[in-house]
Scaffold this active site. Structure first.
Site, PDB file in Angstrom:
ATOM      1  N   GLU A   1      66.393 -26.362   6.012  1.00 25.94           N
ATOM      2  CA  GLU A   1      66.565 -25.129   5.236  1.00 25.94           C
ATOM      3  C   GLU A   1      68.024 -24.782   4.934  1.00 25.94           C
ATOM      4  OE1 GLU A   1      64.426 -21.776   6.593  1.00 25.94           O
ATOM      5  OE2 GLU A   1      62.512 -22.761   6.256  1.00 25.94           O
TER       6      GLU A   1
ATOM      7  N   GLU B   1      56.747 -26.437   7.608  1.00 23.32           N
ATOM      8  CA  GLU B   1      56.626 -25.169   8.344  1.00 23.32           C
ATOM      9  C   GLU B   1      55.738 -24.201   7.560  1.00 23.32           C
ATOM     10  OE1 GLU B   1      60.153 -23.045   9.410  1.00 23.32           O
ATOM     11  OE2 GLU B   1      61.146 -24.837  10.167  1.00 23.32           O
TER      12      GLU B   1
HETATM   13  C1  GCO Z   1      63.134 -21.121   9.280  1.00 23.22           C
HETATM   14  C2  GCO Z   1      63.426 -21.906  10.435  1.00 23.22           C
HETATM   15  C3  GCO Z   1      62.626 -21.559  11.661  1.00 23.22           C
HETATM   16  C4  GCO Z   1      62.140 -20.117  11.762  1.00 23.22           C
HETATM   17  C5  GCO Z   1      60.782 -19.954  11.118  1.00 23.22           C
HETATM   18  C6  GCO Z   1      60.325 -18.503  11.173  1.00 23.22           C
HETATM   19  O1  GCO Z   1      62.340 -21.593   8.488  1.00 23.22           O
HETATM   20  O2  GCO Z   1      63.746 -20.074   9.134  1.00 23.22           O
HETATM   21  O3  GCO Z   1      63.186 -23.278  10.151  1.00 23.22           O
HETATM   22  O4  GCO Z   1      63.587 -21.833  12.636  1.00 23.22           O
HETATM   23  O5  GCO Z   1      62.028 -19.761  13.122  1.00 23.22           O
HETATM   24  O6  GCO Z   1      60.833 -20.293   9.788  1.00 23.22           O
HETATM   25  O7  GCO Z   1      61.276 -17.705  10.558  1.00 23.22           O
END
Ligand code: GCO
Length: 449
Positions: A174, A361
């Site tokens: 990200e 994710e």
């Molecule tokens: C993100 C990160 C994760 C977060 C999850 C929830 O996507 O920000 O990869 O570390 O914890 O997304 O916010």
């Protein structure tokens, strides 16, 4: 709990080759912040600063995954999850960020990898999930062009030590989030602000993404190499030309700025003029070094954003109208629960020339209800089910999507939110480190059975 009803949805509907997994990140779960030679990361430093993290939370222990990894790997097995995404703590491997290597750090990740393989679980490594070694930040961090070299050397060490057993790699997690929050807004580590820091970090991180991928390809020719992007479905607040144009600018920033260069399309400067300032940092050969032919792209979509034109917001001229202001259902992160966002994102990214798309994710933070030793989190179960339905819809319409990883295995350290936002399929009592599989975890287990 008894077997959960999964009759209306089952993994077979997604195809035999569809990948199922669960995602985590080193700083959010490991703890052991200075164990066995580990150096400080920018998040170790940031969380030690007063007022940065809600309720003064820190990750000195987090989920103590560093010590309890075997227990958690056993739980991954109990949930029938075949793929486990975790990240490497750079400052465990290279405490100062550059050589020398800390062999105890290498040994630790070898234990994780070997335990996963022994359990029949496929390891998926994220090389950079936000925890830059602090000693590198002292030298400018991602605003220093040297960061590209530092990162490639770190990737080389990981590939050399783990590449014989780990076949699935993600280079950067990200980039839009950690550069925006950490180098422009100052609300994430390292807490820097301003457009110059942001644009320098943006460019160097993009160069590092391609450079790190090339290093992996050179050392592990057969590796399955990807990288992950936060992505959000963007809609205008109204159909006025101003709001439609504002939504396009936000979409350009959040969904295009980092992915298009690595796809060989360059920075989308025509649609977001502020990106033209990047030319101050782009050296002549750079544009040929931004692209890489990734085997897959990881998309991380949680919600949608609704955008209104606003002259008050510099550089982008747009503001996000929060879920609260729109009086819609939201998670504990304040993110609207809007499953069609995933369908729209899949449709959008299928318009690019991408080999494979994996949802690396997706998940939700809701409060857990603990009763009689069980954890009821039906909202989280429904969130996952509803988003899987959107994936099925996309697949039925011919859009490519090849996997889904839940964020996250256990409740963990949610950056500036601390432990207030629980995303886990498994509940963690942070006073005792007791794990309890939630309803959502039991449902996912049976869905995958
Ligand atoms: C993100 C990160 C994760 C977060 C999850 C929830 O996507 O920000 O990869 O570390 O914890 O997304 O916010």
């Amino acid at each position: 709990m008894n077997k959960v009803d999964t009759s209306f949805l089952h993994k077979d509907q997604f195809g035999q080759d569809f990948l199922w997994g669960v995602s985590t990140a080193a700083f959010q779960i490991e703890g052991a912040h200075d164990a066995d030679g580990k150096g400080s990361s920018i998040w170790d430093v940031f969380t030690s600063q007063k007022g940065k993290i809600k309720n003064g939370h820190h990750a000195l222990t987090a989920c103590d995954f560093y010590n309890s990894y075997q227990n958690d790997i056993d739980l991954i097995n109990e949930l029938n999850i075949p793929n486990f995404r975790f990240s490497i703590s750079w400052s465990r491997i290279m405490p100062t960020g550059t050589h020398p290597v800390n062999q105890a750090g290498i040994d630790y990740y070898n234990k994780i990898i070997d335990s996963l393989l022994a359990s029949g679980i496929e390891p998926w490594i994220t090389l950079y999930h936000w925890d830059l070694p602090h000693d590198l930040e002292v030298k400018g961090g991602w605003t220093n062009r040297e960061s590209v070299k530092w990162f490639s050397e770190y990737v080389e060490v990981c590939a050399q030590n783990f590449g014989d057993r780990v076949k699935n790699w993600m280079v950067i997690n990200e980039p839009s989030v950690f550069t925006g929050a950490g180098y422009f807004l100052g609300i994430h580590a390292p807490g820097k602000k301003g457009i110059t820091n942001y644009l320098k970090a943006m460019h160097h991180v993009t160069l590092a993404t391609a450079s790190g991928a090339k290093t992996l390809r050179k050392l592990i020719p057969e590796a399955n190499i990807g990288t992950t992007f936060s992505c959000t479905h963007i809609e205008p607040f109204s159909q006025t030309p101003k709001d439609i144009e504002a939504a396009k600018r936000v979409d350009t920033l959040l969904n295009r700025t980092f992915i298009e260069p690595i796809l060989g399309l360059g920075y989308p400067q025509a649609d977001l003029p502020v990106l033209k300032k990047l030319n101050n940092y782009i050296l002549e050969d750079d544009l040929n070094n931004l692209a890489f032919d990734f085997d897959f792209i990881g998309l991380q979509c949680y919600t949608r954003e609704v955008v209104k034109s606003s002259l008050l917001i510099p550089y982008i001229g747009a503001e996000l109208i929060s879920a609260e202001k729109r009086n819609v259902i939201a998670t504990d992160m304040g993110w609207e629960v809007y499953p069609p966002a995933l369908y729209h994102v899949l449709k959008k990214f299928n318009s690019y020339n991408i080999k494979k798309i994996i949802i690396t994710e997706n998940g939700a933070a809701f409060p857990d209800v603990l009763q009689n030793g069980k954890v009821y989190d039906i909202k989280r179960t429904h969130y996952i089910q509803d988003h899987l339905e959107q994936i099925l819809k996309a697949k039925k319409e011919g859009y490519n999507v090849d996997g889904y990883f839940v964020w996250s295995l256990t409740d963990n350290f949610e950056w500036a939110e601390g432990y207030n936002a629980r995303f886990g399929l498994i509940h963690v009592d942070f006073d005792t480190q007791q794990r309890t599989i939630k309803h959502s975890g039991l449902w996912f287990r049976d869905f995958l059975s």
